[in-house]
Motif scaffolding. Structure first.
Motif, short mmCIF file in Angstrom:
data_model
loop_
_atom_site.label_atom_id
_atom_site.label_comp_id
_atom_site.label_asym_id
_atom_site.label_seq_id
_atom_site.Cartn_x
_atom_site.Cartn_y
_atom_site.Cartn_z
N ARG A 24 0.83 -1.21 0.00
CA ARG A 24 0.00 0.00 0.00
C ARG A 24 0.87 1.26 0.00
N ALA A 25 1.94 1.25 0.78
CA ALA A 25 2.84 2.41 0.84
C ALA A 25 3.59 2.59 -0.47
N ALA A 26 4.07 1.50 -1.05
CA ALA A 26 4.77 1.59 -2.33
C ALA A 26 3.84 2.10 -3.43
N THR A 27 2.62 1.63 -3.44
CA THR A 27 1.63 2.09 -4.42
C THR A 27 1.37 3.58 -4.27
N ALA A 28 1.23 4.04 -3.04
CA ALA A 28 0.99 5.46 -2.80
C ALA A 28 2.18 6.31 -3.24
N ALA A 29 3.38 5.82 -2.98
CA ALA A 29 4.59 6.58 -3.35
C ALA A 29 4.75 6.65 -4.87
N LEU A 30 4.38 5.58 -5.55
CA LEU A 30 4.50 5.59 -7.01
C LEU A 30 3.50 6.53 -7.66
N GLY A 31 2.34 6.66 -7.06
CA GLY A 31 1.31 7.50 -7.66
C GLY A 31 0.99 7.02 -9.06
N HIS A 111 9.80 6.26 1.62
CA HIS A 111 11.13 6.87 1.51
C HIS A 111 11.98 6.13 0.47
N GLY A 112 11.99 4.82 0.55
CA GLY A 112 12.78 4.02 -0.39
C GLY A 112 12.30 4.16 -1.82
N VAL A 113 10.99 4.13 -2.01
CA VAL A 113 10.44 4.28 -3.37
C VAL A 113 10.76 5.66 -3.93
N LEU A 114 10.68 6.68 -3.10
CA LEU A 114 11.02 8.02 -3.59
C LEU A 114 12.48 8.08 -4.05
N HIS A 115 13.36 7.37 -3.37
CA HIS A 115 14.75 7.29 -3.85
C HIS A 115 14.79 6.64 -5.23
N LEU A 116 14.01 5.60 -5.44
CA LEU A 116 13.98 4.95 -6.76
C LEU A 116 13.47 5.90 -7.83
N LEU A 117 12.66 6.86 -7.43
CA LEU A 117 12.11 7.84 -8.36
C LEU A 117 13.05 9.05 -8.54
N GLY A 118 14.21 8.98 -7.90
CA GLY A 118 15.21 10.02 -8.09
C GLY A 118 15.28 11.09 -7.02
N GLU A 124 20.21 20.19 2.10
CA GLU A 124 19.09 20.55 2.96
C GLU A 124 17.81 20.85 2.17
N ALA A 125 17.94 21.55 1.07
CA ALA A 125 16.75 21.87 0.26
C ALA A 125 16.11 20.60 -0.29
N GLU A 126 16.94 19.66 -0.74
CA GLU A 126 16.43 18.37 -1.23
C GLU A 126 15.73 17.63 -0.10
N ALA A 127 16.35 17.63 1.08
CA ALA A 127 15.77 16.92 2.23
C ALA A 127 14.41 17.49 2.58
N GLU A 128 14.30 18.81 2.61
CA GLU A 128 13.02 19.43 2.94
C GLU A 128 11.95 19.07 1.91
N GLU A 129 12.33 19.07 0.64
CA GLU A 129 11.38 18.74 -0.42
C GLU A 129 10.95 17.27 -0.33
N MET A 130 11.92 16.38 -0.08
CA MET A 130 11.60 14.96 0.01
C MET A 130 10.74 14.68 1.24
N GLU A 131 11.06 15.31 2.37
CA GLU A 131 10.27 15.11 3.59
C GLU A 131 8.85 15.62 3.40
N ALA A 132 8.68 16.73 2.70
CA ALA A 132 7.34 17.25 2.44
C ALA A 132 6.55 16.27 1.58
N GLU A 133 7.21 15.69 0.58
CA GLU A 133 6.54 14.70 -0.27
C GLU A 133 6.17 13.46 0.54
N GLU A 134 7.07 13.03 1.41
CA GLU A 134 6.76 11.87 2.28
C GLU A 134 5.56 12.18 3.16
N ARG A 135 5.54 13.35 3.79
CA ARG A 135 4.41 13.72 4.66
C ARG A 135 3.09 13.68 3.89
N SER A 136 3.11 14.22 2.70
CA SER A 136 1.90 14.27 1.88
C SER A 136 1.41 12.87 1.53
N ILE A 137 2.32 12.01 1.10
CA ILE A 137 1.95 10.63 0.74
C ILE A 137 1.46 9.88 1.96
#
Length: 153
Positions: A24-31, A111-118, A124-137
């Motif tokens: 379920r988490a991987a599916t959500a991360a893939l969108g 988190h892992g799937v987002l890494h696969l997506l690049g 720090e800016a990348e981290a903040e963007e990735m964390e925001a995407e994780e929170r949203s998903i």
């Protein structure tokens, strides 16, 4: 396509729905992204070995991501890669942070799937963007913000 492989029975002993949670988490991360992902629920020793061989870090870690080589197979979505999670590390982190194992597995799978997506978190800016995407998903899955101050206790 998402494939869940359980190598360490400790995952299902502690969380019988571990495969469903990870899927379920991987599916959500893939969108809407099409691609194959393999999620391996392993033990600490397997992850330690992979971490040593591929990252020169001889210790277990919670999650590793291995992007697939670029290739195409007619009529199939391209493979995106594999993620591997270490049961002992994940369970200890969840307990230390006062989270359920299911929520922590969801977070680390996303988190892992987002890494696969690049996505990355080296700067720090990348981290903040990735964390925001994780929170949203994770919010779509009903999982609380894993970065909130009281979750890091």
């Amino acid at each position: 396509m998402i494939e869940i492989e359980i190598e360490d029975d400790a995952w299902t002993a502690a969380l019988p729905e571990a495969a469903a949670v990870a899927e379920r988490a991987a599916t959500a991360a893939l969108g809407a992204v099409e691609g194959g992902v393999v999620v391996l629920l392993a033990d600490d020793e397997t992850v330690r070995d992979l971490n040593a061989r591929f990252r020169d870090r001889d210790r277990p870690t919670n999650v590793l991501s291995f992007p697939a080589a670029e290739m195409s197979v007619p009529s199939q979505a391209p493979p995106l890669g594999d993620i591997v999670l270490a049961y002992g590390v994940c369970a200890a982190e969840a307990a230390a942070q006062g989270k359920t194992l299911a929520d922590h597995l969801s977070h680390l799978t996303v988190h892992g799937v987002l890494h696969l997506l690049g996505r990355d978190h080296e700067a720090e800016a990348e981290a903040e963007e990735m964390e925001a995407e994780e929170r949203s998903i994770l919010a779509t899955l009903g999982v609380a913000d894993p970065y909130r101050a009281d979750a890091q206790a």
